[in-house]
Motif scaffolding. Structure first.
Motif, PDB file in Angstrom:
ATOM      1  N   CYS A 112       0.801  -1.227   0.000  1.00 21.03           N
ATOM      2  CA  CYS A 112       0.000   0.000   0.000  1.00 21.03           C
ATOM      3  C   CYS A 112       0.834   1.277   0.000  1.00 21.03           C
ATOM      4  O   CYS A 112       0.283   2.377  -0.005  1.00 21.03           O
ATOM      5  CB  CYS A 112      -0.953   0.007   1.189  1.00 21.03           C
ATOM      6  SG  CYS A 112      -2.059  -1.418   1.204  1.00 21.03           S
ATOM      7  N   GLN A 164      -9.540  -3.118   8.786  1.00 17.62           N
ATOM      8  CA  GLN A 164      -9.871  -2.006   7.897  1.00 17.62           C
ATOM      9  C   GLN A 164     -10.510  -2.542   6.614  1.00 17.62           C
ATOM     10  O   GLN A 164     -10.494  -3.744   6.348  1.00 17.62           O
ATOM     11  CB  GLN A 164      -8.604  -1.201   7.590  1.00 17.62           C
ATOM     12  CG  GLN A 164      -8.023  -0.500   8.806  1.00 17.62           C
ATOM     13  CD  GLN A 164      -6.609   0.012   8.586  1.00 17.62           C
ATOM     14  OE1 GLN A 164      -5.672  -0.473   9.199  1.00 17.62           O
ATOM     15  NE2 GLN A 164      -6.465   0.993   7.705  1.00 17.62           N
ATOM     16  N   THR A 166     -10.524  -2.554   2.605  1.00 16.26           N
ATOM     17  CA  THR A 166      -9.708  -2.261   1.431  1.00 16.26           C
ATOM     18  C   THR A 166     -10.490  -1.412   0.442  1.00 16.26           C
ATOM     19  O   THR A 166     -11.597  -1.780   0.024  1.00 16.26           O
ATOM     20  CB  THR A 166      -9.248  -3.556   0.742  1.00 16.26           C
ATOM     21  OG1 THR A 166      -8.537  -4.355   1.685  1.00 16.26           O
ATOM     22  CG2 THR A 166      -8.348  -3.247  -0.439  1.00 16.26           C
ATOM     23  N   GLY A 204      -2.856  -1.296  10.986  1.00 12.55           N
ATOM     24  CA  GLY A 204      -2.481   0.034  11.459  1.00 12.55           C
ATOM     25  C   GLY A 204      -1.328  -0.025  12.436  1.00 12.55           C
ATOM     26  O   GLY A 204      -0.359   0.728  12.339  1.00 12.55           O
ATOM     27  N   ASP A 236      -2.728   4.625   4.930  1.00 13.46           N
ATOM     28  CA  ASP A 236      -3.878   3.812   5.346  1.00 13.46           C
ATOM     29  C   ASP A 236      -3.635   3.171   6.707  1.00 13.46           C
ATOM     30  O   ASP A 236      -3.815   1.979   6.895  1.00 13.46           O
ATOM     31  CB  ASP A 236      -4.209   2.740   4.299  1.00 13.46           C
ATOM     32  CG  ASP A 236      -3.048   1.792   4.016  1.00 13.46           C
ATOM     33  OD1 ASP A 236      -1.905   2.128   4.375  1.00 13.46           O
ATOM     34  OD2 ASP A 236      -3.282   0.710   3.442  1.00 13.46           O
ATOM     35  N   GLY A 238      -5.422   4.052   9.373  1.00 15.20           N
ATOM     36  CA  GLY A 238      -6.686   3.988  10.080  1.00 15.20           C
ATOM     37  C   GLY A 238      -6.614   4.673  11.442  1.00 15.20           C
ATOM     38  O   GLY A 238      -5.608   5.303  11.803  1.00 15.20           O
ATOM     39  N   ASP A 262      -5.080  10.848   8.042  1.00 18.13           N
ATOM     40  CA  ASP A 262      -4.787   9.580   7.370  1.00 18.13           C
ATOM     41  C   ASP A 262      -5.812   9.373   6.268  1.00 18.13           C
ATOM     42  O   ASP A 262      -7.018   9.604   6.472  1.00 18.13           O
ATOM     43  CB  ASP A 262      -4.844   8.424   8.375  1.00 18.13           C
ATOM     44  CG  ASP A 262      -4.497   7.093   7.733  1.00 18.13           C
ATOM     45  OD1 ASP A 262      -3.298   6.834   7.507  1.00 18.13           O
ATOM     46  OD2 ASP A 262      -5.425   6.318   7.429  1.00 18.13           O
ATOM     47  N   GLY A 264      -7.016   6.749   5.077  1.00 14.95           N
ATOM     48  CA  GLY A 264      -8.006   5.737   5.428  1.00 14.95           C
ATOM     49  C   GLY A 264      -9.130   6.254   6.299  1.00 14.95           C
ATOM     50  O   GLY A 264     -10.214   5.658   6.343  1.00 14.95           O
ATOM     51  N   SER A 280      -8.112   1.038   3.643  1.00  9.74           N
ATOM     52  CA  SER A 280      -6.753   0.546   3.441  1.00  9.74           C
ATOM     53  C   SER A 280      -6.575   0.228   1.961  1.00  9.74           C
ATOM     54  O   SER A 280      -7.461   0.458   1.150  1.00  9.74           O
ATOM     55  CB  SER A 280      -6.484  -0.700   4.296  1.00  9.74           C
ATOM     56  OG  SER A 280      -7.303  -1.779   3.870  1.00  9.74           O
ATOM     57  N   CYS A 284      -6.180   3.476  -1.539  1.00 10.29           N
ATOM     58  CA  CYS A 284      -6.604   4.425  -0.511  1.00 10.29           C
ATOM     59  C   CYS A 284      -5.845   5.746  -0.667  1.00 10.29           C
ATOM     60  O   CYS A 284      -6.448   6.792  -0.915  1.00 10.29           O
ATOM     61  CB  CYS A 284      -6.393   3.811   0.870  1.00 10.29           C
ATOM     62  SG  CYS A 284      -7.071   4.790   2.227  1.00 10.29           S
TER      63      CYS A 284
END
Length: 337
Positions: A112, A164, A166, A204, A236, A238, A262, A264, A280, A284
């Motif tokens: 990510c 989270q 996606t 996270g 991401d 969170g 963030d 996310g 996430s 994201c």
């Protein structure tokens, strides 16, 4: 001599790599969130007219890349290099998109963190005089990620509250030297950090140490002021990862709380949409940057931003072999003139 380096980990770009356009495509759930008006295309269904979720994801990133080129009044033949990657085995969505686009292709993988990784590499290639126009982008899809990393959707497994959602989405940027628009000023390349987290439903906490390491390295290298930024956005992490990052950076003497968010957290309404700790996936930070943040830069509502895309470098194989989760975060600093 590497005369563009600042400190140990940061590079200062000197030839004004400029983000001349950006484009974003998102799924229906993302299109119901608080940033819905910033996305270029909101899909009506997750399959996007394709026979599989993986092909739908590939079509999304292909569409985002084509839109970015068109918005800049360019043609694909003008693009020197295409940089792309994603979460799926052998970066299938990006590779299949590159097959259709016909542009010389660097396939990259940073989980990510791929959006910021691609922007870092693109800016450095432009700054070094190796290209005049580079297209970079990434994607993720809720259904492809669940199938590969977790459980078949048909099982309807419940998730812990640290989990989270996606993001189904794709984002792309087009970068050229010395043009009008937001400039990439600095990049800080992340180290792989592993603090022993082995829970794939607590990304996270796993990724926060990598974000902390990269953000701290940037400020240590440049002596910049966190409050000179309009926004510092991790990719991401969170709710949980964001709080860890903010708290531990304060312990290191770096207070980003006034400007920190963030992606996310921004992309979904955490109270109204059932996404637990937030969004996430590669898509994201890609969609939040290419949609929301880039538009704010164009409108001069933001004039200095840091994007820190965060990636968990696990695989189904490493999970089955009970390995902990190594993570990485790359930072790119963008400023208006």
């Amino acid at each position: 001599m590497a005369n563009k380096r600042v400190g140990k980990r940061t590079v200062r770009l000197q030839n004004n790599p400029t983000i001349i356009s950006a484009a974003s495509v998102v799924g229906p759930k993302e299109g119901q969130g608080p940033l819905k008006d910033y996305f270029n295309l909101v899909l009506q269904d997750d399959l996007y007219g394709e026979k599989s979720w993986e092909l739908a994801e590939s079509k999304m990133v292909q569409t985002a890349m084509q839109m970015a080129v068109k918005k800049a009044d360019k043609k694909l033949e003008d693009v020197n290099y295409l940089l792309g990657g994603d979460l799926i085995n052998q970066i299938l969505p990006a590779s299949f998109a590159a097959r259709e686009l016909g542009v010389p292709f660097f396939g990259i993988y940073g989980a990510c963190s791929t959006m910021a990784e691609g922007m870092c590499l693109s800016a450095m290639l432009i700054d070094g005089g190796f290209a005049d126009l580079i297209l970079s982008g990434t994607s993720s899809h809720y259904c492809t990620a669940e199938r590969q990393f977790r459980f078949p959707l048909e099982l309807g497994n419940q998730k812990p509250m640290t989990a989270q959602w996606t993001v189904t989405g794709a984002g792309s940027v087009l970068i050229a030297p010395n043009e009008k628009g937001p400039k990439v000023r600095y990049v800080t390349v992340g180290k792989v950090i592993d603090k022993g987290i082995d829970d794939g439903n607590n990304m996270g906490a796993a990724m926060a140490p990598a974000a902390i390491d990269t953000i701290y390295s940037y400020f240590n290298d440049t002596k910049d002021d966190p409050n000179s930024f309009d926004i510092i956005a991790t990719g991401d992490l969170g709710l949980l990862g964001k709080q860890i990052t903010e708290d531990l950076l304060k312990e290191k003497g770096i207070d980003i709380s006034n400007v920190y968010t963030d992606c996310g957290i921004e992309i979904f309404d955490l109270e109204e949409q059932d996404v637990h700790c937030g969004g996430s996936g590669c898509g994201c930070s890609a969609t939040v940057f290419a949609g929301y943040i880039y538009q704010k830069l164009l409108n001069k509502e933001f004039n200095k931003v840091m994007l820190v895309s965060t990636g968990a470098l696990l695989s189904p194989t490493s999970t089955l072999q009970k390995q902990t989760i190594p993570c990485v975060a790359h930072a790119v600093v963008i400023e208006n003139d």
